[in-house]
Write an enzyme that holds these catalytic residues in place. Structure first.
Site, PDB file in Angstrom:
ATOM      1  N   ASN A  90       0.821  -1.213   0.000  1.00 26.64           N
ATOM      2  CA  ASN A  90       0.000   0.000   0.000  1.00 26.64           C
ATOM      3  C   ASN A  90       0.854   1.262   0.000  1.00 26.64           C
ATOM      4  OD1 ASN A  90      -2.572  -1.095  -0.154  1.00 26.64           O
ATOM      5  ND2 ASN A  90      -2.797  -1.274   2.042  1.00 26.64           N
TER       6      ASN A  90
ATOM      7  N   ASP B 164      -5.804  -2.719  -3.712  1.00 23.99           N
ATOM      8  CA  ASP B 164      -7.120  -3.193  -4.130  1.00 23.99           C
ATOM      9  C   ASP B 164      -7.009  -4.118  -5.340  1.00 23.99           C
ATOM     10  OD1 ASP B 164      -8.284  -1.717  -2.111  1.00 23.99           O
ATOM     11  OD2 ASP B 164      -8.940  -0.086  -3.429  1.00 23.99           O
TER      12      ASP B 164
ATOM     13  N   GLU C 255      -6.311  -8.057   4.526  1.00 27.58           N
ATOM     14  CA  GLU C 255      -5.683  -8.981   3.575  1.00 27.58           C
ATOM     15  C   GLU C 255      -5.628 -10.401   4.122  1.00 27.58           C
ATOM     16  OE1 GLU C 255      -2.483  -8.069   6.409  1.00 27.58           O
ATOM     17  OE2 GLU C 255      -4.173  -6.973   5.631  1.00 27.58           O
TER      18      GLU C 255
END
Length: 161
Positions: free
Chosen positions: A43, A52, A78
């Site tokens: 991220n 995503d 996740e």
């Protein structure tokens, strides 16, 4: 997930068959770790849109990897849970090892950048050996997942409980 797992545990009890429960997550998805030079944190390195996209690609991989009778659930973030009815310990272990290898081979393209070197840690628990209830199985699988992370990540561990 809770409802499906509870139903599958009841079915396994009624039919005297095995049931595998797998907890797994993507390694280094959001926690900074110096293990990877170019992939410290998906991220932060590539942005949340890339995260995503990684989750979308993982879901497509799961659809092509698991059996029609298996149940895949996003546990949170996740982290995922797989419910594998009538899977033996050997079968569950081999299938999760194959999924782990397929995940490592997955290359995600996002905004012209290649996101590779994804890996996952997997923990497996079996009914009835590692628990007789959905809660006990989830706890055992989660403990095995924790063991996989502690052992260096990117591996499949069967609970030792």
């Amino acid at each position: 997930m809770q409802e499906a797992l509870s139903q599958e545990v009841l079915k396994a009890k009624r039919t005297s068959r095995t049931l595998a429960v797998v907890m797994f997550d993507l390694d280094h998805f959001k926690n900074l770790n110096d293990t990877f030079d170019h992939f410290k944190n998906l991220n932060d390195t590539f942005g949340h849109d890339a995260g995503d996209e990684a989750l979308r690609q993982l879901s497509l991989l799961l659809k092509t990897t698991i059996r029609g009778s298996d149940i895949a659930c996003r546990y949170g973030g996740e982290e995922f849970t797989l419910i594998l009815p009538e899977a033996s310990l050997t079968d569950a272990s081999l299938r999760m090892e194959q999924l782990r290898q397929n995940l490592k081979a997955l290359i995600i393209q996002h905004q012209g950048k290649s996101i590779d070197r994804l890996s996952g840690s997997f923990g497996i628990a079996m009914y009835p050996n590692h628990g007789l209830t959905s809660e006990a199985l989830l706890k055992s699988a989660d403990e095995a997942l924790y063991q996989a992370k502690q052992a260096g990540r990117d591996r499949v561990i069967v609970t030792s409980i």
